[in-house]
Design an enzyme around this catalytic site. Structure first.
Site, PDB file in Angstrom:
ATOM      1  N   SER A  64      -0.873  -6.017   1.667  1.00 30.91           N
ATOM      2  CA  SER A  64      -1.939  -5.864   2.526  1.00 30.91           C
ATOM      3  C   SER A  64      -2.881  -7.102   2.393  1.00 30.91           C
ATOM      4  O   SER A  64      -2.679  -7.997   1.518  1.00 30.91           O
ATOM      5  CB  SER A  64      -2.958  -4.637   1.839  1.00 30.91           C
ATOM      6  OG  SER A  64      -4.206  -4.753   2.727  1.00 30.91           O
ATOM      7  N   TYR A 109      -8.165  -0.171  -4.142  1.00 27.64           N
ATOM      8  CA  TYR A 109      -6.791  -0.483  -2.959  1.00 27.64           C
ATOM      9  C   TYR A 109      -6.617  -1.984  -3.486  1.00 27.64           C
ATOM     10  O   TYR A 109      -5.493  -2.342  -3.616  1.00 27.64           O
ATOM     11  CB  TYR A 109      -7.774  -0.492  -1.785  1.00 27.64           C
ATOM     12  CG  TYR A 109      -6.697  -0.472  -0.792  1.00 27.64           C
ATOM     13  CD1 TYR A 109      -5.627   0.514  -0.662  1.00 27.64           C
ATOM     14  CD2 TYR A 109      -6.638  -1.641   0.227  1.00 27.64           C
ATOM     15  CE1 TYR A 109      -4.669   0.397   0.412  1.00 27.64           C
ATOM     16  CE2 TYR A 109      -5.509  -1.870   1.351  1.00 27.64           C
ATOM     17  CZ  TYR A 109      -4.650  -0.673   1.537  1.00 27.64           C
ATOM     18  OH  TYR A 109      -3.696  -0.944   2.287  1.00 27.64           O
TER      19      TYR A 109
END
Length: 287
Positions: free
Chosen positions: A143, A156
């Site tokens: 990401s 995350y």
């Protein structure tokens, strides 16, 4: 791997978003598919979209956080297709909340899916990729948050940084082996998927950011500019070019340069901008 025609690709998280877009794009290039997801309904729809492309499509409901399910799926893929050339470890979830208030349960949940799912998918499929005629490729989806961190995203960030480090180490090992298998780490920015709506968001985010969680989700989605189809095309092009790292979206490139130029200083810029936004939200509520 210059062509996907006649190859076999396994895709996790294929029930929606980038996973579905990858499946459709691969099918359009003549690649046979082994699809998996925990969402049986979404998975069936993806399979339906791909089956009229003249390729063999198999699907299985698989929770990537459970190693045995991934191992059983991989065995069935080779049994049903005869080989597997590509594994796209795409399945992922999101969680937001402060370190102080986020539970261990939430940390374990996202670690099991976002990192261990990639670990299980890579290690399980790697021996099959090495045996496959025509070469093999591992594609792990990290990401923009595997490049830089921000408040409220510790869980995350931890998983996506882990995917990045894991994949970069793997790629170097494969380079040293000199075989026919390679690896690419993908860092998407804002992709138009449902990940924000399905994210777990702790109430601590409201205090941290100065907005209600519903408004935060809506604002996150406004930042999603790249379509899943465009992301899938970029990923397949990166595999053909044997790229080590792929950044998708202008925000991913901006984050990469910000982290390169200000490896520690960028944190002050991020927190400063978020504090200013929180002040604006507070002023708006008082007026």
């Amino acid at each position: 791997m210059k062509s996907f025609s006649g190859k076999v690709a396994a895709v996790t998280g294929a029930g929606s978003g980038i996973g579905r877009a990858l499946a459709c794009a691969l099918a359009a290039e003549g690649c046979h598919l082994a699809l998996s997801d925990v969402d049986a309904e979404g998975l069936a729809e993806t399979a339906r979209l791909c089956e009229n492309r003249g390729v063999n499509v198999t699907s299985a409901t698989v929770n990537v956080a459970r190693r045995r399910e991934v191992e059983d799926w991989a065995k069935n893929v080779v049994r049903d297709h005869g080989q597997v050339n590509l594994i796209f470890n795409n399945a992922g979830v999101a969680h937001a909340g402060s370190v102080a208030e986020s539970s261990y349960t939430d940390y374990n949940w996202i670690l099991d899916i976002n990192f261990k799912g990639v670990l299980y998918g890579t290690k399980t499929f790697l021996p099959y990729l090495k045996e496959a005629p025509g070469g093999g490729h591992v594609v792990n989806i990290s990401s923009i948050f595997g490049l830089f961190a921000q408040p409220g995203m510790s869980s995350y960030n931890a998983t996506k940084f882990a995917v990045r480090g894991f994949t970069e180490s793997l790629r170097q090992e494969l380079d040293m082996e000199g075989g026919s298998v390679s690896a690419t780490c993908v860092h998407p920015g804002g992709i138009k998927t449902n990940i924000a709506r399905t994210a777990r968001m702790d109430e601590s985010m409201s205090e941290l950011m100065g907005e209600e969680t519903g408004a935060l989700t809506a604002n996150f989605e406004k930042l999603f500019r790249t379509t899943a189809d465009d992301a899938a095309q970029a990923i397949l092009k990166a595999v053909k070019r044997d790229r080590r790292r792929l950044l998708i979206g202008t925000e991913a490139h901006a984050a990469d340069w910000m982290q390169r130029l200000l490896p520690a200083g960028y944190q002050g810029l991020v927190t400063g901008a978020l504090k200013l936004n929180r002040q604006r939200q507070s002023a708006a509520r008082r007026s």
